[in-house]
Enzyme design. Structure first.
Site, PDB file in Angstrom:
ATOM      1  N   ARG A 190       0.785  -1.053  -0.044  1.00  0.00           N
ATOM      2  CA  ARG A 190       0.024  -0.065   0.096  1.00  0.00           C
ATOM      3  C   ARG A 190       0.834   1.137  -0.060  1.00  0.00           C
ATOM      4  NH1 ARG A 190      -5.533   0.572   1.562  1.00  0.00           N
ATOM      5  NH2 ARG A 190      -4.991   2.706   1.337  1.00  0.00           N
ATOM      6  N   LYS A 191       2.236   1.166  -0.014  1.00  0.00           N
ATOM      7  CA  LYS A 191       2.976   2.372   0.141  1.00  0.00           C
ATOM      8  C   LYS A 191       3.641   2.427  -1.289  1.00  0.00           C
ATOM      9  CE  LYS A 191       2.306   1.335   4.574  1.00  0.00           C
ATOM     10  NZ  LYS A 191       1.316   1.928   5.674  1.00  0.00           N
TER      11      LYS A 191
END
Ligand SMILES: *Cc1c(COP(=O)(O)O)cnc(C)c1O
Length: 388
Positions: A190-191
């Site tokens: 998700r980063k």
């Protein structure tokens, strides 16, 4: 629904042939954990952030845990932080046997409110753990000043903030030089950069960096690299209680390729975010996120705020239209894992709760096309405007 519409996901990592090739290289090298690829990734990451030292670990959660352990946080201590963050921020305080002391966030950036930090500090305060929420730098100069006056170290949860910048005495500097004592990054999908899972600690303090290296490797006082190249038999010792928080060489090899993509990823996200800012301006009942003059966020997440009572309905209507969204940041103090007695708060956490109840994270990722983004903008305008 009879017609099928293509779904726009909320996020997607940008991985390609280069990463696959790098993983293959690491696997075939025969050295698959904490070896030469990890060492090279650490050097390249440190150089990219402008940090003197970088130490790779298995996740940002384990990075944060080591940061607090190295600050001496132990049972009976307190760490001032926010509840309004991913739960790992508060969890690591409790891994140390310490108590998180939650302060409320600012109403615009949803980052820790420096004005509330002083009142949260007491004789047991051992560290201040700040978060650059969704990649938006928090007000570091104000927090560092408070820490300095009381000789309390500041740890940065920079899980989301790789590639974000802050105006530092008139110059743009990347988050993670670091400005606090240590900054912790995440490479979860998700980063912005992903190694599957993974984390990194950056610091200017070489003794601290040495401690991270000891602690991530069971507290063993000899590294594998030293043992492998030694011509004499080395017997290792375990002077302190350590952990297995290693990053593998397969992950690091992927990370080195990801790091090369960082400028392109940040630039693309800033372009897309600017299109959202423009396309969603002036919608009744919808607030776009402000960017302070002194910050350049990487827009790890782009969250708009709606009237709290409408959050779920709007997210559902967007999902029905083929657009995935997520709720904004959570609040640890509202979860079952945080019963009374496991945390403390010197004041209300009203803005933290409001933020959780009103934020909607919109799709934003490197490969998002402008036409898909236009579809998101049009649907958000339609749904929030209530003209459905
Ligand atoms: C993602 C995230 C973490 C945890 O990172 P992992 O690498 O998944 O352990 C911690 N803090 C914040 C603010 C995050 O967004």
């Amino acid at each position: 629904m009879s017609e099928t519409i293509s779904m726009i996901p909320v996020a997607r990592p940008w991985l390609g042939e280069q990463e696959a090739e790098a993983a293959r290289r690491a696997i075939l090298s025969g050295w698959v954990t904490q070896g030469p690829e990890v060492a090279a990734f650490e050097q390249e990451f440190a150089a990219s952030m402008g940090a003197p030292h970088a130490c790779a670990v298995s996740s940002c959660t384990t990075a944060l845990h080591l940061a607090l352990v190295a600050c001496g946080v132990a049972a009976g201590d307190e760490v001032v932080t926010v509840s309004h963050s991913f739960i790992a921020t508060a969890n690591v305080v409790r891994y140390c046997g310490a108590t998180p002391v939650f302060v409320d966030v600012q109403p615009d950036t949803f980052n820790i409110d420096p004005a509330l930090v002083k009142d949260a500090m007491g004789p047991r305060t051992k560290a201040i753990l700040v978060v650059h929420q969704f990649g938006m730098p928090c007000d570091l100069p104000a927090i560092l000043e408070i820490g300095r006056r009381r000789a309390i170290p500041v740890v940065e949860d920079a899980a989301c903030a790789v590639g974000s910048e802050i105006d530092w005495n008139g110059r743009w500097e990347r988050i993670g030089r670091p400005h606090g004592l240590v900054a912790c990054f995440s490479f979860h999908p998700r980063k912005l950069l992903s190694t599957g899972d993974g984390g990194m600690l950056t610091t200017a303090d070489s003794a601290l960096d040495q401690q991270f290296r000891l602690l991530r490797h069971h507290g063993m006082n000899v590294s594998d690299a030293v043992r492998h190249t030694a011509s004499k038999v080395i017997q290792e010792e375990y002077p302190v209680l350590g952990y297995n928080y290693r990053m593998t060489d397969i992950q690091a090899a992927i990370g080195r390729e990801q790091l090369k993509r960082l400028p392109a990823i940040v630039s693309r996200r800033r372009t897309l975010a600017a299109r959202y800012q423009e396309g969603l301006a002036g919608v009744d009942g919808l607030r776009v996120p402000p960017e302070p003059e002194w910050a350049r966020t990487n827009w790890q997440s782009y969250a708009v705020h709606v009237v709290a009572g409408r959050q779920r309905q709007i997210m559902q209507a967007l999902l029905d239209a083929g657009i995935a969204t997520r709720r904004g940041a959570m609040n640890a103090h509202r979860e079952g894992a945080y019963p009374a007695g496991t945390w403390r708060a010197p004041g209300p956490l009203r803005r933290s709760e409001e933020a959780q109840d009103s934020a909607i994270v919109l799709p934003l990722f490197h490969q998002l096309t402008e036409s898909d983004q236009d579809r998101v903008i049009a649907e958000v305008r339609r749904v929030v405007g209530g003209r459905s």
